[in-house]
Design an enzyme around this catalytic site. Structure first.
Site, short mmCIF file in Angstrom:
data_model
loop_
_atom_site.label_atom_id
_atom_site.label_comp_id
_atom_site.label_asym_id
_atom_site.label_seq_id
_atom_site.Cartn_x
_atom_site.Cartn_y
_atom_site.Cartn_z
N THR A 1 37.34 34.09 44.10
CA THR A 1 36.01 34.30 43.50
C THR A 1 36.01 35.48 42.53
O THR A 1 35.25 35.48 41.56
CB THR A 1 34.96 34.53 44.60
OG1 THR A 1 35.09 33.51 45.60
CG2 THR A 1 33.55 34.46 44.05
N LYS B 1 31.68 38.13 49.88
CA LYS B 1 32.66 38.17 48.79
C LYS B 1 31.99 37.90 47.45
O LYS B 1 32.48 38.34 46.39
CB LYS B 1 33.81 37.20 49.05
CG LYS B 1 33.41 35.74 49.28
CD LYS B 1 33.29 34.92 48.02
CE LYS B 1 32.76 33.53 48.32
NZ LYS B 1 32.64 32.70 47.11
#
Length: 334
Positions: A245, A188
């Site tokens: 994120t 990610k």
């Protein structure tokens, strides 16, 4: 519980505060003597966690042998490029059967190993697990409600770690899918670089939503080929961590991407962020894994070209949009 936290960066410090406030006996170790002295003097990580105070009961040390004096649990909060070297020097002090929980995120470029695999290789006598999820240190250190998942090879180990960390503000789930949790947490960061680049280029919510959605599709395709479970990639350490994120101003990966989108080089962006940007270290490994397992990962491919081949970020976005027409999901049939 007697716990040793290895790594006194933002995440290690935040988790030390959490664990100590949860009644655990915590020792915090750093290899950097100046970092240890500053924490001893100020009881605070002033640069990145201002206002988050280390409880007086926490012992801070640069002596690894002292830090590993018979803990029941070791928390590995070391940035991914330094996990192997830290595990090597820690290994002689770790007793048979000691539980280690890795809280870092990354893949080793030279071996394509996850961080739990690296720790297991260097400290084979340990029982190695992972804790991951959408959990910025800046918020955890301030007691903002957060959820994570712990992956372990046995339910007993997972429950032991769950009990150590769980509070009314920090909820911990358990899972047997270590590889899925590790891959979600690592990959990610690469997608977050892409999301940041899109922001830096001045694109909008539509673009970021597309990158996040197609990004989790890439992560899931690879993760399933490597033995992970689709439920994991749809959970906290997959889509949950990806969302936070890609969108948060706390995210060093998103922030580095933003600077690259504004025209800065990868090196200049990393220097301005002034923290380890894990996605840069994981990008080459992610691309190598996609080739090894024959998995299509076009976002990862373009990010590598921007980071390491000097490709213009705007050109990379155009190439993503102008690829051949295809179905959204090959598993669906008419």
């Amino acid at each position: 519980m007697k716990i040793s936290v290895l790594g006194a960066g933002t995440w290690g410090t935040a988790l030390t505060i959490l664990l100590s406030n949860n009644g655990q006996e915590v020792t915090l170790w750093s290899v950097l003597a100046n970092e240890v002295e500053a924490l001893k003097a100020n009881r605070e990580e002033i640069k990145n966690l201002p206002g988050a105070i280390l409880p007086s009961s926490v012992k801070v040390t640069a002596d690894l042998e002292e830090a590993l004096a018979d803990p029941e649990l070791i928390v590995f909060a070391v940035a991914s490029p330094y996990v192997r070297s830290t595990a090597k020097i820690a290994a002689p002090n770790v007793k048979e059967g000691t539980v280690i929980v890795n809280v870092g995120k990354g893949i080793e470029e030279s071996t394509l190993m996850t961080l739990t695999d690296i720790i297991s290789e260097e400290i084979p006598q340990a029982d190695v697990a992972v804790l991951s999820g959408p959990s910025h240190a800046e918020e955890v250190s301030r007691g903002i409600p957060t959820t994570c998942v712990v992956g372990a090879s046995s339910k007993k180990t997972a429950t032991m770690i769950q009990d150590a960390f769980m509070t009314e503000k920090f909820r911990v789930y358990t899972s047997p899918d270590i590889i899925g949790i590790e891959l979600g947490g690592s990959l990610k960061n690469v997608i977050a670089l892409a999301a940041g680049i899109a922001d830096g280029l001045g694109f909008g919510d539509n673009t970021k939503a597309a990158l996040m959605t197609r990004g989790i599709a890439e992560i899931s395709r690879l993760g399933i080929k490597m033995g992970g479970k689709i439920e994991t990639f749809a959970g906290l350490s997959g889509v949950g961590d990806l969302i936070v994120t890609c969108t948060s101003l706390h995210s060093r990966n998103r922030n580095a991407g933003y600077l690259i989108g504004q025209g800065k080089t990868m090196q200049a962006a990393m220097e301005e962020v002034n923290q380890v940007v894990e996605g840069v270290y994981s990008a080459k490994a992610a691309l190598a894994l996609s080739k090894k397992y024959n998995v299509s990962m076009p976002i990862v491919e373009q990010i590598n070209k921007v980071l390491f081949e000097g490709k213009a970020a705007s050109e990379a976005v155009s190439d993503l949009l102008l690829r051949d027409k295809t179905m959204e999901n090959d598993n669906l049939v008419w």
